[in-house]
Design an enzyme around this catalytic site. Structure first.
Site, PDB file in Angstrom:
ATOM      1  N   GLY A  12       0.790  -1.236   0.000  1.00 28.93           N
ATOM      2  CA  GLY A  12       0.000   0.000   0.000  1.00 28.93           C
ATOM      3  C   GLY A  12       0.820   1.283   0.000  1.00 28.93           C
ATOM      4  N   ASP A  40      -7.075  -0.403  -0.880  1.00 32.37           N
ATOM      5  CA  ASP A  40      -5.841   0.120  -0.269  1.00 32.37           C
ATOM      6  C   ASP A  40      -6.097   1.453   0.432  1.00 32.37           C
ATOM      7  OD1 ASP A  40      -4.652  -2.015  -1.514  1.00 32.37           O
ATOM      8  OD2 ASP A  40      -2.979  -0.861  -2.346  1.00 32.37           O
TER       9      ASP A  40
HETATM   10  O1  PMV Z   1      -1.787  -2.296  -4.317  1.00 29.88           O
HETATM   11  P1  PMV Z   1      -1.653  -3.746  -4.109  1.00 29.88           P
HETATM   12  O2  PMV Z   1      -0.542  -4.377  -4.823  1.00 29.88           O
HETATM   13  O3  PMV Z   1      -1.757  -4.093  -2.670  1.00 29.88           O
HETATM   14  O4  PMV Z   1      -2.942  -4.462  -4.789  1.00 29.88           O
HETATM   15  C1  PMV Z   1      -4.229  -4.076  -4.535  1.00 29.88           C
HETATM   16  C2  PMV Z   1      -5.146  -5.231  -4.634  1.00 29.88           C
HETATM   17  C3  PMV Z   1      -5.707  -5.595  -5.989  1.00 29.88           C
HETATM   18  O5  PMV Z   1      -6.878  -6.342  -5.684  1.00 29.88           O
HETATM   19  C4  PMV Z   1      -4.746  -6.469  -6.764  1.00 29.88           C
HETATM   20  C5  PMV Z   1      -6.074  -4.394  -6.830  1.00 29.88           C
HETATM   21  C6  PMV Z   1      -7.231  -3.594  -6.283  1.00 29.88           C
HETATM   22  O6  PMV Z   1      -7.412  -2.474  -6.772  1.00 29.88           O
HETATM   23  O7  PMV Z   1      -7.967  -4.059  -5.419  1.00 29.88           O
END
Ligand code: PMV
Length: 306
Positions: free
Chosen positions: A100, A145
């Site tokens: 995040g 996030d």
């Molecule tokens: O930002 P990250 O790598 O923690 O990924 C977020 C999670 C995903 O489900 C892959 C993308 C999203 O927008 O929810």
């Protein structure tokens, strides 16, 4: 000078499927954070963010730069006239690693600016601006996030629905192991979308299965069923592998954790690199941490989910 910060986060269950309206579970991770320091400047708004090799006047950044977007959105929302500022952004959250980092920069900036200008922004307002910046980072983000970081609490998240949280009956230990490989979430999300469009039955089914795993995981967390929770983590990893977002390095760390006593393990976040998480008993924290480092993890962070 004022200082503000925002934590990192991990997705315990449900990444990728959450983009398609399935639930996901995420928790803040206070062991890593982004810190913002803001002081009066002499001319313009100067940003120093050594972690992303940025040292520039805001006006020279592209309109699509997430930091610029957040700062300009702040001034627009609050109607505060722009003044000369010096903003320093530092972070212990690894970039593009599923923890995040992008959302934490946005939230820390907004918390810092509201402190500096002595105005109150609600978590909802911070979340809404951070979500706009996430769109630049991720393309079509689910919003998980920015939500978990802006509200600083565990979330059971479904896109476009009212925020739900949950209670943890038995606190549990998670090890977060970094492959050291950064991978862009935007690319992984785009690749999954291409698969779903190509074969909606097969890949749509994996996405639905993830949704069911997440819903069972919430019940396990609320009932303190940690053995079952570990097994659900591993099932979630299998589904993510079918969506092609694991990687050999993640697989090595996950197998290592499992063969040294973890109750379950999976990648966390966008995948293809970044971090994996392992559910461990208190008694195996040291052993599993040592083995993960031996197997190539660049860093292992321990966090207790309460
Ligand atoms: O930002 P990250 O790598 O923690 O990924 C977020 C999670 C995903 O489900 C892959 C993308 C999203 O927008 O929810």
């Amino acid at each position: 000078m004022i200082t503000a910060s925002a934590s990192g986060k991990i997705i315990l269950f449900g990444e990728h499927a959450v983009v398609y309206g399935q639930p996901a579970i995420a928790v803040p991770v206070e062991q890593v954070a982004t810190t913002v320091q803001i002081e009066q400047g002499t001319k313009g708004i100067w940003i120093d963010a050594p972690g992303i090799s940025l040292s520039a006047d805001l006006s020279t950044l592209a309109a699509t730069h997430p930091i610029k977007k957040v700062i300009l959105d702040f001034f627009e929302l609050t109607n505060i006239p722009q003044t000369a500022l010096k903003i320093q952004v530092t972070s212990t959250i690894p970039i593009a690693s599923g923890l995040g980092s992008g959302a934490a920069v946005s939230v820390a900036l907004l918390r810092g600016l509201s402190l500096f200008f002595k105005i109150t922004l609600t978590a909802e307002q911070i979340n809404a601006i951070a979500f706009e910046a996430e769109k630049i980072h991720h393309g079509t983000p689910s919003g998980i996030d920015n939500t978990v970081i802006a509200f600083s609490r565990p979330v059971y998240y479904i896109k476009n629905q009212r925020l739900e949280t949950f209670t943890v009956k038995r606190p549990f230990h998670i090890l977060i192991a970094d492959t050291g490989i950064s991978a862009l979430t935007k690319v992984a999300v785009g690749d999954v979308r291409a698969l779903v469009e190509r074969d909606p039955i097969v890949y749509g089914n994996w996405i639905e299965q993830i949704g069911q795993i997440v819903s069972s995981a919430k019940t396990c967390i609320e009932d303190g069923e940690l053995i079952e929770l570990g097994s659900l983590m591993t099932q979630n990893q299998t589904a993510l592998s079918h969506l092609t977002v694991s990687s050999p390095e993640l697989d090595t760390l996950i197998t290592t954790a499992m063969s040294h006593g973890a109750l379950g393990a999976k990648l966390s976040g966008g995948g293809r690199g970044g971090n994996c998480i392992a559910l461990v008993d208190e008694s195996s924290i040291e052993k599993v941490t040592a083995e993960l480092l031996k197997a190539g993890a660049k860093n292992v962070v321990h966090t207790l989910i309460t």
